[in-house]
Design an enzyme around this catalytic site. Structure first.
Site, PDB file in Angstrom:
ATOM      1  N   ASP A   1       0.860  -1.181   0.000  1.00 22.16           N
ATOM      2  CA  ASP A   1       0.000   0.000   0.000  1.00 22.16           C
ATOM      3  C   ASP A   1       0.893   1.227   0.000  1.00 22.16           C
ATOM      4  O   ASP A   1       2.115   1.118   0.043  1.00 22.16           O
ATOM      5  CB  ASP A   1      -0.932  -0.005   1.211  1.00 22.16           C
TER       6      ASP A   1
ATOM      7  N   ASP B   1       1.170   3.477   2.463  1.00 22.40           N
ATOM      8  CA  ASP B   1       1.173   4.004   3.822  1.00 22.40           C
ATOM      9  C   ASP B   1      -0.036   4.929   3.949  1.00 22.40           C
ATOM     10  O   ASP B   1      -1.060   4.678   3.336  1.00 22.40           O
ATOM     11  CB  ASP B   1       2.514   4.685   4.119  1.00 22.40           C
TER      12      ASP B   1
END
Length: 292
Positions: free
Chosen positions: A209, A211
């Site tokens: 992802d 973050d």
């Protein structure tokens, strides 16, 4: 040719998938630093001896702060491991480091504070760590990524945070301002300990992802976000397994060249060895034996 054994440390996702690299014998290894995360499976990949270890243990019961890092690295050293290919899920701090790709970082910023970070509590040992990942092993990983179905990014700074909570948005933006590329929780003290054990160590980072600096679209609820991240873990894990499988047969050629990682203690022991207690020498013999 010098004897070579490759240790593979599987992180989130990969830890549970290590069996895909091949069957083998599960061995229990005792260390002065307690028990490793779990049994170590000794097998072969492409004719190369390999030791497989799941960092978080069976069932992923060890949080990043509670992983027995010293026991893990000591046990691999005791088995004869000369090179470690580690993996770990990370958050990306850069737009170009997209989820499902792979990153071979070259630097670390260590923000951990709850973990024993050295084997040498009873003496003064100061290893060089300017390049925390083995340059030779990193290069082999990068070459192994040629033709892989996903992009393998070369280089980048990994911020190792304590966890187990994820970053605040302010922290995420701070790490980006530092020029960091990845945020994770497990590369330290693992890389430090590998250097103290004179084992070449490189990391395959699996971005899952962005973050929290890059917000998800408002229409995605939390359940959908988690579902997407888990899907990214699954795909990145398969990519990492293929990269490691390609890389292992190339490692023995490194033994012929030699590597500074494997003599890291030569100038690092500042204590008077003649004054070391015998029990300390015996405890640390798998690490220090050739210098005692």
């Amino acid at each position: 040719m010098a004897s070579v054994m490759v240790g593979v440390i599987g992180g989130t996702g990969l830890g549970e998938a290590l069996g895909a690299l091949g069957g083998g014998e599960a061995v229990e290894v005792e260390t002065p630093f307690g028990r490793p995360s779990g049994p170590i499976t000794v097998t072969e990949v492409g004719g190369v001896p390999v030791a497989l270890l799941s960092r978080h243990g069976d069932g992923h019961l060890h949080s990043p702060s509670r992983v027995p890092y010293r026991a893990n690295i000591f046990a691999l050293k005791k088995l004869g491991v000369t090179h470690i290919l580690a993996s770990g899920a990370v958050g990306s701090l850069r737009e170009e480091l997209a989820p499902r790709t792979l990153v071979i970082p070259d630097q670390i910023i260590d923000k951990t504070f709850r973990r024993p970070g050295t084997f040498y509590d009873e003496l003064a040992v100061h290893v060089e760590l300017a390049s925390p990942f083995c340059t030779q092993l990193r290069n082999v990983l990068v070459r192994g990524g040629t033709g892989l179905s996903t992009r393998v990014h070369q280089g980048g700074t990994y911020v190792c945070m304590e966890g187990p909570q994820f970053s605040t948005r302010a922290e995420s933006e701070l790490h980006r301002a530092w020029g960091a590329s990845l945020i994770g929780m497990t590369a330290m003290p693992e890389a430090k300990l590998a250097r103290e054990a004179e084992i070449c160590y490189a990391l395959v980072a699996l971005p899952t992802d962005y973050d929290c600096w890059r917000q998800y679209p408002a229409h995605l609820d939390q359940a959908k976000v988690i579902e997407e991240i888990l899907g990214n873990v699954k795909v990145a894990t398969q990519n990492a397994l293929e990269l490691i499988r390609r890389t292992i047969p190339q490692v023995p050629a490194l033994a012929e060249k030699g590597c500074p990682c494997q003599s890291a203690l030569a100038l690092a022991i500042w204590s008077d060895r003649a004054k070391l207690p015998e029990d300390v020498k015996e405890k640390l013999r798998p690490l220090l034996g050739k210098y005692l």
